[in-house]
Scaffold this active site. Structure first.
Site, PDB file in Angstrom:
ATOM      1  N   ASP A  84      -0.265  -3.432  -4.573  1.00 38.38           N
ATOM      2  CA  ASP A  84      -1.751  -3.329  -3.984  1.00 38.38           C
ATOM      3  C   ASP A  84      -2.275  -2.318  -3.986  1.00 38.38           C
ATOM      4  O   ASP A  84      -2.541  -1.545  -5.019  1.00 38.38           O
ATOM      5  CB  ASP A  84      -1.813  -4.022  -2.194  1.00 38.38           C
ATOM      6  CG  ASP A  84      -2.788  -4.593  -1.931  1.00 38.38           C
ATOM      7  OD1 ASP A  84      -3.769  -4.765  -2.864  1.00 38.38           O
ATOM      8  OD2 ASP A  84      -3.077  -4.790  -0.669  1.00 38.38           O
ATOM      9  N   ASP A  89      -5.458   2.343   1.421  1.00 34.29           N
ATOM     10  CA  ASP A  89      -6.221   1.482   2.192  1.00 34.29           C
ATOM     11  C   ASP A  89      -6.543   1.739   3.431  1.00 34.29           C
ATOM     12  O   ASP A  89      -5.649   2.333   4.503  1.00 34.29           O
ATOM     13  CB  ASP A  89      -5.569   0.233   1.810  1.00 34.29           C
ATOM     14  CG  ASP A  89      -5.701  -0.503   0.622  1.00 34.29           C
ATOM     15  OD1 ASP A  89      -6.211   0.286  -0.095  1.00 34.29           O
ATOM     16  OD2 ASP A  89      -5.500  -1.602   0.650  1.00 34.29           O
ATOM     17  N   ASP A 135       0.663  -1.137   0.136  1.00 32.40           N
ATOM     18  CA  ASP A 135      -0.011  -0.136   0.020  1.00 32.40           C
ATOM     19  C   ASP A 135       0.881   1.238  -0.080  1.00 32.40           C
ATOM     20  O   ASP A 135       1.840   1.569   0.794  1.00 32.40           O
ATOM     21  CB  ASP A 135      -0.982   0.054   1.138  1.00 32.40           C
ATOM     22  CG  ASP A 135      -1.803  -1.050   1.288  1.00 32.40           C
ATOM     23  OD1 ASP A 135      -2.051  -1.634   0.246  1.00 32.40           O
ATOM     24  OD2 ASP A 135      -2.368  -1.355   2.271  1.00 32.40           O
ATOM     25  N   ARG A 137     -11.719  -0.336  -7.504  1.00 32.47           N
ATOM     26  CA  ARG A 137     -11.649   0.182  -6.111  1.00 32.47           C
ATOM     27  C   ARG A 137     -11.272   1.741  -6.053  1.00 32.47           C
ATOM     28  O   ARG A 137     -10.141   2.226  -5.830  1.00 32.47           O
ATOM     29  CB  ARG A 137     -10.342  -0.718  -5.355  1.00 32.47           C
ATOM     30  CG  ARG A 137     -10.575  -2.075  -5.170  1.00 32.47           C
ATOM     31  CD  ARG A 137      -9.816  -2.766  -4.306  1.00 32.47           C
ATOM     32  NE  ARG A 137     -10.147  -4.193  -4.006  1.00 32.47           N
ATOM     33  CZ  ARG A 137      -9.537  -5.140  -3.561  1.00 32.47           C
ATOM     34  NH1 ARG A 137      -8.540  -4.457  -2.325  1.00 32.47           N
ATOM     35  NH2 ARG A 137      -9.850  -6.336  -3.422  1.00 32.47           N
TER      36      ARG A 137
END
Length: 517
Positions: free
Chosen positions: A192, A196, A163, A245
């Site tokens: 990733d 997040d 992340d 996302r």
């Protein structure tokens, strides 16, 4: 109608490095020209607000190790500090540093079990190269004017679970502003999420930032059994060449306004598992399935208004596919507790291009589609904000708290905000934990220059460090430690906040008195 641009994250190379690492050593910053930063926006203004390191010392760091040294060199894990970062931060110059006021690790910028920190890039911004920023069990954090690029969870080197910026485990009140988050591919290339939030992360704002060239833009909550994170604002951001996302929401509430979404290749805002998204005046362009519930039968919800859908395609509904389009309508209502001004959606691409990302001079929108840049001011030194230990000397005059109103960030069972202004030292307010804030508020502007904080006799000495804030603007009027009389520059305001940033046990504030002089 334009044809959708087919772009794969694999085609994007890493951006060129910025600057050179300066000589070792972390030093106090003397006054120099820098942009005057407006205060936090969105949900980061709630729950007591987000001020970062305001009121504390300012230091410079040119390596990741120096960032850790600055955190570990504080008097406590909650002592306010602003860390100005220059150059390129990478694995070679980022090592673990030990200390009572920090909890760091090699190969990642670790903001763990700390509070009251601002991490800001100087000038055109600092670059965190293949090195993530990890926020865990922390609060009141500001991250601003930095680039985080090519952070991987597999391959070499790895950092932060892949992340760019990741938050997890009881994080609250974080403002991430004017940052550039970049990848060079998707999960198969080792990356990733760019942004997040997991495991009870709350009251976060991502503003004026760019998220590019990634398989995953970001998420709120990591699984259908992790629904604890909530209250996140996304505004004036650019999401470009993201597979999915943008973000993924599982539970919780999010507010997206004035963002520009370009080339969302598979899906965009994915509201699932009871999540609620308020989606206002955004511009969606050359993308697919930009809003809905995707890849699950656990429904999410949205309230839409004022958005532009420019060359957006929509898939057909199915058992695990519920796109909001082709003509999105609201299926819930979301109440927003803070003030905000919407730019017209038609000008969002232009205003975001001028303001979003690191190195833009912290330019912001004036709310009418025009970019403004903060004026240059002197960077505060360690003594710029009044810092003192509260004294026992009582002020004279009328206690302005009597008859006023009050609120706060939280309250323990059996306590009340009103107990701090009732003139009765046998009643009190306590936060739900060891830290929190309580405010006195008036219906009209009131001039105040002193506050008196009285603890109950049973909890005497529990208050550690604190800040007194102008509740109207978030400005720090004074900071220090202990209960007693606090003096600051005479200020006209409608709300005065006493924020406890560290404590020895749960504080019990019997009275929060205020005086004109």
């Amino acid at each position: 109608m334009r044809r959708a641009r087919a772009r794969s994250p694999k085609l994007y190379a890493a951006m060129a490095g910025l600057g050179l690492v300066a000589a070792a050593g972390t030093a106090l910053v003397m006054p120099e020209a820098s942009a005057a930063t407006p205060g936090a926006t969105g949900y980061a203004t709630q729950n007591g607000g987000t001020t970062g390191g305001a009121g504390g010392t300012t230091v410079k760091a040119t390596t990741g190790t120096q960032i850790h040294q600055a955190l570990c060199g504080r008097a406590s894990s909650s002592t306010p500090i602003t860390i100005q970062v220059e150059g390129t931060i990478n694995h070679a110059n980022t090592s673990k540093v030990s200390g009572a006021s920090c909890n760091t690790a090699d190969g990642v910028i670790e903001l763990k079990q700390i509070s009251n920190v601002t991490l800001v890039g100087v000038g055109s911004g600092a670059v965190f190269d293949q090195l993530g920023i990890h926020v865990r069990e922390s609060s009141n954090i500001i991250i601003q004017n930095v680039t985080v690029r090519n952070v991987k969870k597999s391959g070499s080197p790895t950092s932060n679970g892949g992340d760019a910026i990741g938050m997890e485990s009881d994080v609250h009140n974080v403002w991430v502003d004017h940052v550039s988050l970049l990848a060079s591919g998707g999960e198969s290339e080792g990356y990733d999420g760019l942004f997040d939030l997991k495991a009870n992360t709350r009251y976060v704002t991502l503003s004026y930032s760019t998220l590019r060239n990634s398989g995953r833009g970001g998420l709120i909550n990591s699984s259908d059994s992790d629904l604890s994170s909530s209250y996140v604002t996304f505004h004036h951001n650019l999401y470009e060449n993201i597979d999915s996302r943008a973000p993924l929401l599982r539970g919780g509430t999010a507010h997206m306004y004035n963002n520009h979404y370009v080339s969302l290749n598979e899906s965009g805002i994915n509201s699932r598992a009871g999540a609620k998204a308020k989606v206002d005046n955004n511009y969606f362009e050359d993308s697919k399935d930009v809003l809905g519930t995707f890849y699950t039968d656990l429904a999410g919800y949205w309230q839409v208004s004022g958005n532009v859908f420019d060359n957006v395609t929509w898939s057909a509904p199915g058992d695990e596919n519920n796109p909001a389009g082709p003509n999105p309508v609201s299926n819930t209502s979301v109440s927003i507790p803070y003030a905000y001004t919407l730019d017209q959606a038609s000008c969002v691409p232009a205003i975001v291009a001028k303001t979003a990302g690191a190195g833009t001079g912290l330019a912001v929108s004036d709310g009418s589609c025009t970019a403004t840049t903060p004026t240059a001011t002197a960077t505060p030194t360690a003594t710029a904000t009044p810092t003192a230990t509260a004294t026992a000397t009582a002020p004279t005059g009328t206690n302005l708290s009597i008859g006023a109103g009050s609120d706060g960030s939280s309250k323990a069972d059996g306590t009340s905000y009103g107990n701090v202004r009732d003139g009765d030292t046998s009643t009190y307010w306590s936060p739900s934990g060891s830290t929190g804030s309580v405010s006195i508020k008036w219906g009209s502007a009131t001039t105040v220059s002193k506050a008196v904080i009285k603890e109950t006799s049973a909890a005497a000495g529990r208050i550690g460090s604190w800040q007194v804030l102008n509740g109207d603007t978030g400005a720090v009027l004074a900071s220090g430690s202990g209960a007693g009389t606090i003096s600051f520059a005479s200020t006209s305001l409608k709300k005065l906040t006493f924020s406890i940033t560290s404590a020895n046990g749960t504080p019990q504030i019997a009275e929060f008195e205020t005086y004109a002089q």
